[in-house]
Design a protein around this motif. Structure first.
Motif, PDB file in Angstrom:
ATOM      1  N   UNK A 181      -4.399   2.593 -11.774  1.00 28.22           N
ATOM      2  CA  UNK A 181      -4.805   1.672 -10.967  1.00 28.22           C
ATOM      3  C   UNK A 181      -6.651   2.442 -11.089  1.00 28.22           C
ATOM      4  N   UNK A 184      -9.541   0.098  -8.736  1.00 32.17           N
ATOM      5  CA  UNK A 184     -10.181  -0.375  -7.639  1.00 32.17           C
ATOM      6  C   UNK A 184     -11.360  -0.611  -7.663  1.00 32.17           C
ATOM      7  N   UNK A 209       8.135   1.827  -1.360  1.00 27.73           N
ATOM      8  CA  UNK A 209       6.734   1.853  -1.322  1.00 27.73           C
ATOM      9  C   UNK A 209       6.149   2.961  -1.021  1.00 27.73           C
ATOM     10  N   UNK A 252       8.991  -5.352   6.318  1.00 27.21           N
ATOM     11  CA  UNK A 252       9.116  -3.407   6.565  1.00 27.21           C
ATOM     12  C   UNK A 252       7.623  -3.164   6.370  1.00 27.21           C
ATOM     13  N   UNK A 299       5.049  -0.124   4.860  1.00 27.94           N
ATOM     14  CA  UNK A 299       4.596   1.179   5.034  1.00 27.94           C
ATOM     15  C   UNK A 299       3.147   1.080   4.965  1.00 27.94           C
ATOM     16  N   UNK A 320      -0.720   3.424   5.594  1.00 27.38           N
ATOM     17  CA  UNK A 320      -1.621   4.141   5.451  1.00 27.38           C
ATOM     18  C   UNK A 320      -2.845   4.710   5.747  1.00 27.38           C
ATOM     19  N   UNK A 349       1.193   8.585   6.365  1.00 29.27           N
ATOM     20  CA  UNK A 349       2.153   7.363   5.934  1.00 29.27           C
ATOM     21  C   UNK A 349       3.046   6.934   6.897  1.00 29.27           C
ATOM     22  N   UNK A 388       6.385   5.162   7.450  1.00 31.39           N
ATOM     23  CA  UNK A 388       7.200   4.374   6.455  1.00 31.39           C
ATOM     24  C   UNK A 388       8.474   3.997   7.756  1.00 31.39           C
ATOM     25  N   UNK A 446       0.611  -1.208   2.314  1.00 29.87           N
ATOM     26  CA  UNK A 446       2.453  -1.240   0.741  1.00 29.87           C
ATOM     27  C   UNK A 446       2.721  -2.567   0.406  1.00 29.87           C
ATOM     28  N   UNK A 488       3.983  -4.450  -2.410  1.00 28.59           N
ATOM     29  CA  UNK A 488       5.931  -4.627  -2.821  1.00 28.59           C
ATOM     30  C   UNK A 488       6.445  -3.477  -3.284  1.00 28.59           C
ATOM     31  N   UNK A 489       7.328  -4.171  -3.537  1.00 28.22           N
ATOM     32  CA  UNK A 489       8.489  -3.177  -3.683  1.00 28.22           C
ATOM     33  C   UNK A 489       8.588  -3.500  -5.775  1.00 28.22           C
ATOM     34  N   UNK A 544       3.549  -0.256  -6.822  1.00 22.77           N
ATOM     35  CA  UNK A 544       2.958   0.084  -5.493  1.00 22.77           C
ATOM     36  C   UNK A 544       1.607   0.364  -5.006  1.00 22.77           C
ATOM     37  N   UNK A 588      -2.131  -0.399  -3.044  1.00 21.02           N
ATOM     38  CA  UNK A 588      -1.741  -1.040  -2.067  1.00 21.02           C
ATOM     39  C   UNK A 588      -2.891  -1.655  -1.477  1.00 21.02           C
TER      40      UNK A 588
END
Lengths: 115, 115
Positions: A33, A35, A100, B30, B32, B34, B49, B51, B94, B96-97, B101, B103
């Motif tokens: 990624x 950022x 995720x 749901x 996720x 962090x 995190x 979950x 997070x 996206x599935x 991933x 953030x």
């Protein structure tokens, strides 16, 4: 420990230059990624990649491109640098997972100044 | 749209006192969630995190976070603050599935612990 290495900590470039920011990770992570971080705006996603030669636009891709020719390396390219691209750039990686929940591992950042 | 909000730009606390850094989220499905910490001139470091499961999550450096579904919050806490906890803290979600991933980060909260 995962190590994400960004090749430059500080970079000063002139308006109009083509700029390459390099990032290498040593943990065989599939996801990488880019950022940018600006005061009061937090982190904003520029591009990410989930496999070699694959890339997806993030929230602010305009003025940027990326290259991922090898799994461990993800390059951010500023085609023609502008002063509004002066920022801190952060690279991150994470393993491919079915959910995720994998945390991102970050490099120490490259502070780019465009004059 | 998926998002996180950190309502405080800065939190000040005396060493030895409990600290709380607030985060609220807006996600479909749901969440996720962090927390990351950033020390000066460094990249972000993963703290903890959430979950699923226990609403109280324990992480690195004595930090914990409480997930509250009804209030859509995920506040970071520590029972006794240290001067060395002074840093910039980011909450993230997070959205996206599957692949990527990436953030979404809040704007960050600066924690200042005085001796």
């Amino acid at each position: 420990d995962v190590k994400v290495t960004q090749s430059s900590r500080y970079l000063v470039k002139r308006t109009g230059e083509k700029v390459f920011l390099e990032c290498v990770q040593d943990m065989d992570h599939e996801n990488m990624f880019w950022y940018r971080q600006d005061p009061g705006l937090g982190l904003r996603l520029i591009y990410f990649s989930y496999d070699v030669k694959m890339k997806e636009k993030g929230d602010i891709p305009e003025g940027y491109s990326v290259s991922r020719e090898k799994k461990e390396r993800f390059s951010l390219i500023l085609e023609s640098a502008s002063t509004n691209q002066t920022s801190m750039y952060l690279c991150a990686s994470s393993p491919l997972s079915r959910d995720r929940g994998s945390p991102l591992h970050f490099g120490n950042g490259t502070r780019l100044t465009v004059t | 749209a998926q998002s996180v909000a950190q309502p405080e730009d800065q939190v000040n606390v005396a060493e030895g006192n409990p600290l709380t850094v607030k985060c609220t989220y807006s996600v479909s499905g749901n969440p996720y969630l962090f927390w990351y910490v950033q020390y000066p001139n460094r990249g972000l470091q993963f703290l903890l995190k959430y979950i699923t499961g226990d609403n109280l999550v324990k992480g690195s450096y004595g930090f914990e976070a409480e997930f509250n579904k009804s209030q859509t919050s995920f506040h970071l806490k520590k029972p006794s603050a240290l001067v060395s906890d002074s840093a910039l803290y980011f909450c993230a979600v997070s959205p996206r599935v599957g692949a990527g991933t990436a953030l979404i980060f809040g704007k960050g909260t600066t924690l200042s612990v005085s001796s």
